[in-house]
Write a protein that holds these residues in place. Structure first.
Motif, mmCIF file in Angstrom:
data_model
loop_
_atom_site.group_PDB
_atom_site.id
_atom_site.type_symbol
_atom_site.label_atom_id
_atom_site.label_comp_id
_atom_site.label_asym_id
_atom_site.label_seq_id
_atom_site.Cartn_x
_atom_site.Cartn_y
_atom_site.Cartn_z
ATOM 1 N N GLY A 117 -9.901 37.241 -67.382
ATOM 2 C CA GLY A 117 -9.349 38.305 -66.552
ATOM 3 C C GLY A 117 -8.795 37.760 -65.241
ATOM 4 O O GLY A 117 -7.730 38.188 -64.786
ATOM 5 N N VAL A 118 -9.517 36.826 -64.658
ATOM 6 C CA VAL A 118 -9.047 36.198 -63.421
ATOM 7 C C VAL A 118 -7.751 35.449 -63.685
ATOM 8 O O VAL A 118 -6.795 35.524 -62.894
ATOM 9 C CB VAL A 118 -10.125 35.230 -62.867
ATOM 10 C CG1 VAL A 118 -9.557 34.406 -61.722
ATOM 11 C CG2 VAL A 118 -11.342 36.019 -62.402
ATOM 12 N N TRP A 119 -7.686 34.737 -64.796
ATOM 13 C CA TRP A 119 -6.480 33.967 -65.121
ATOM 14 C C TRP A 119 -5.279 34.892 -65.347
ATOM 15 O O TRP A 119 -4.186 34.636 -64.835
ATOM 16 C CB TRP A 119 -6.709 33.113 -66.356
ATOM 17 C CG TRP A 119 -5.557 32.196 -66.649
ATOM 18 C CD1 TRP A 119 -5.327 30.962 -66.120
ATOM 19 C CD2 TRP A 119 -4.448 32.463 -67.520
ATOM 20 N NE1 TRP A 119 -4.155 30.426 -66.609
ATOM 21 C CE2 TRP A 119 -3.595 31.332 -67.475
ATOM 22 C CE3 TRP A 119 -4.097 33.530 -68.337
ATOM 23 C CZ2 TRP A 119 -2.416 31.247 -68.213
ATOM 24 C CZ3 TRP A 119 -2.916 33.458 -69.074
ATOM 25 C CH2 TRP A 119 -2.090 32.329 -69.002
ATOM 26 N N LEU A 120 -5.482 35.953 -66.103
ATOM 27 C CA LEU A 120 -4.385 36.885 -66.366
ATOM 28 C C LEU A 120 -3.856 37.496 -65.071
ATOM 29 O O LEU A 120 -2.648 37.673 -64.900
ATOM 30 C CB LEU A 120 -4.848 37.985 -67.322
ATOM 31 C CG LEU A 120 -5.039 37.580 -68.782
ATOM 32 C CD1 LEU A 120 -5.754 38.682 -69.550
ATOM 33 C CD2 LEU A 120 -3.711 37.245 -69.447
ATOM 34 N N ALA A 121 -4.766 37.823 -64.165
ATOM 35 C CA ALA A 121 -4.344 38.409 -62.892
ATOM 36 C C ALA A 121 -3.568 37.402 -62.049
ATOM 37 O O ALA A 121 -2.566 37.744 -61.411
ATOM 38 C CB ALA A 121 -5.564 38.911 -62.122
ATOM 39 N N SER A 122 -4.008 36.158 -62.066
ATOM 40 C CA SER A 122 -3.356 35.134 -61.239
ATOM 41 C C SER A 122 -2.016 34.701 -61.814
ATOM 42 O O SER A 122 -1.154 34.195 -61.092
ATOM 43 C CB SER A 122 -4.265 33.914 -61.094
ATOM 44 O OG SER A 122 -4.451 33.270 -62.347
ATOM 45 N N GLU A 123 -1.829 34.904 -63.117
ATOM 46 C CA GLU A 123 -0.587 34.491 -63.771
ATOM 47 C C GLU A 123 0.224 35.695 -64.234
ATOM 48 O O GLU A 123 0.964 35.621 -65.213
ATOM 49 C CB GLU A 123 -0.907 33.584 -64.968
ATOM 50 C CG GLU A 123 -1.691 32.341 -64.628
ATOM 51 C CD GLU A 123 -0.883 31.336 -63.818
ATOM 52 O OE1 GLU A 123 0.339 31.551 -63.643
ATOM 53 O OE2 GLU A 123 -1.462 30.335 -63.360
ATOM 54 N N ALA A 124 0.121 36.803 -63.522
ATOM 55 C CA ALA A 124 0.757 38.054 -63.942
ATOM 56 C C ALA A 124 2.272 37.941 -64.057
ATOM 57 O O ALA A 124 2.906 38.647 -64.852
ATOM 58 C CB ALA A 124 0.388 39.172 -62.968
ATOM 59 N N GLN A 125 2.873 37.044 -63.275
ATOM 60 C CA GLN A 125 4.339 36.901 -63.270
ATOM 61 C C GLN A 125 4.830 35.807 -64.221
ATOM 62 O O GLN A 125 6.043 35.561 -64.301
ATOM 63 C CB GLN A 125 4.814 36.583 -61.851
ATOM 64 C CG GLN A 125 4.388 37.590 -60.798
ATOM 65 C CD GLN A 125 4.868 38.996 -61.128
ATOM 66 O OE1 GLN A 125 6.018 39.189 -61.534
ATOM 67 N NE2 GLN A 125 3.998 39.975 -60.955
ATOM 68 N N LEU A 126 3.918 35.189 -64.935
ATOM 69 C CA LEU A 126 4.288 34.018 -65.737
ATOM 70 C C LEU A 126 5.313 34.347 -66.814
ATOM 71 O O LEU A 126 6.307 33.627 -66.986
ATOM 72 C CB LEU A 126 3.029 33.412 -66.367
ATOM 73 C CG LEU A 126 3.194 32.038 -67.014
ATOM 74 C CD1 LEU A 126 3.678 31.022 -66.000
ATOM 75 C CD2 LEU A 126 1.875 31.582 -67.633
ATOM 76 N N LEU A 127 5.096 35.432 -67.544
ATOM 77 C CA LEU A 127 6.025 35.786 -68.609
ATOM 78 C C LEU A 127 7.404 36.122 -68.057
ATOM 79 O O LEU A 127 8.430 35.723 -68.623
ATOM 80 C CB LEU A 127 5.480 36.965 -69.422
ATOM 81 C CG LEU A 127 4.433 36.650 -70.495
ATOM 82 C CD1 LEU A 127 4.007 37.928 -71.201
ATOM 83 C CD2 LEU A 127 4.974 35.658 -71.500
#
Length: 256
Positions: A117-127
């Motif tokens: 969950g922490v990773w997804l939040a920190s990489e929210a703009q990756l896609l």
């Protein structure tokens, strides 16, 4: 739809991802929820009441399914425990619940949920950033549109799987671990818990594949991806140790 057209108990062992499921037409739980949608203008209280009703009906269907299995296998002994047995069970209940919470599988599943969950939040703009990059490559003639779409669709699918299964894994893990808090010799219930364990393993497999896709496209995310892969691999090992026959379990409709 006639009851005979439904796949018995398919909803007990699925990942609840109805929009991706090819069996919704044969799932009694899905059809029940579709027949009783929450009105868009309903108040929060009414929505809560409808949800409780749907969950209650789903649980009732599960009980009916288990009762039917017991009847088919000749296991119809429903005699309750004696008063002394009840007292002993109550004394042990708290210990068993804590035992399940402290089990390595439970700890790993919740740790994975938190960290992913922490990773997804920190990489929210990756896609979005990847999409912009691929668009630039197509415009410059560096890559083709088909290749860009294949890459982006694969990443989007992996991302969605990570998001979906990260919360489902701990929930279903704790459901399977009820075999520790509610030990039983009832073969039907034992099979039920085995099916839950199979579902956890399927979710782990899907998540591992998704993380491998992320790692292949973003080698600079190696540390985070390896951490997730390590947690999932350890969790899979714990589940396979506790439920050695889970892989062989055939979920109705879902495993052929």
């Amino acid at each position: 739809m006639e009851d005979s057209e439904f796949i018995p108990g398919i909803y007990n062992y699925c990942d609840t991802w109805c929009e991706r499921c090819p069996f919704t037409a044969r799932c009694q739980s899905f059809q029940l929820q579709r027949q009783e949608p929450v009105a868009p203008t309903a108040s929060s209280a009414n929505k809560g009441e409808v949800l409780v009703q749907q969950l209650t009906e789903a649980l009732n269907m599960t009980r009916q399914y288990l009762d039917k299995l017991r009847a088919q296998t000749g296991n119809t002994d429903t005699e309750g425990p004696t008063e002394e047995e009840k007292r002993m069970l109550e004394e042990r209940a708290a210990f068993r619940r804590q035992q399940a919470k402290n089990h390595p599988a439970a700890q790993l599943s919740h740790q994975y949920m938190r960290e992913s969950g922490v990773w997804l939040a920190s990489e929210a703009q990756l896609l979005e950033e990847t999409g912009q990059q691929q668009l630039t490559h197509v415009e410059l003639g560096i890559g083709s549109q088909d290749d860009a779409m294949t890459l982006l669709n694969g990443l989007k699918d992996a991302w969605e799987k990570i998001k979906w299964y990260r919360t489902l894994i701990p929930v279903k893990t704790m459901s399977a671990l009820r075999i520790l808090t509610e030990p039983t010799t009832d073969t039907t219930l034992m099979s039920y818990y085995l099916g839950k364990a199979k579902l956890v393993l399927v979710c782990i497999d899907q998540s591992l594949t998704a993380w491998e896709t992320v790692l292949a496209s973003y080698p600079d995310k190696l540390d985070e991806a390896l951490d997730a892969l390590a947690l999932l691999t350890r969790l899979r090992r714990e589940m396979e140790i506790l439920f050695p026959d889970a892989r062989a379990f055939r979920r109705p409709g879902l495993d052929g």
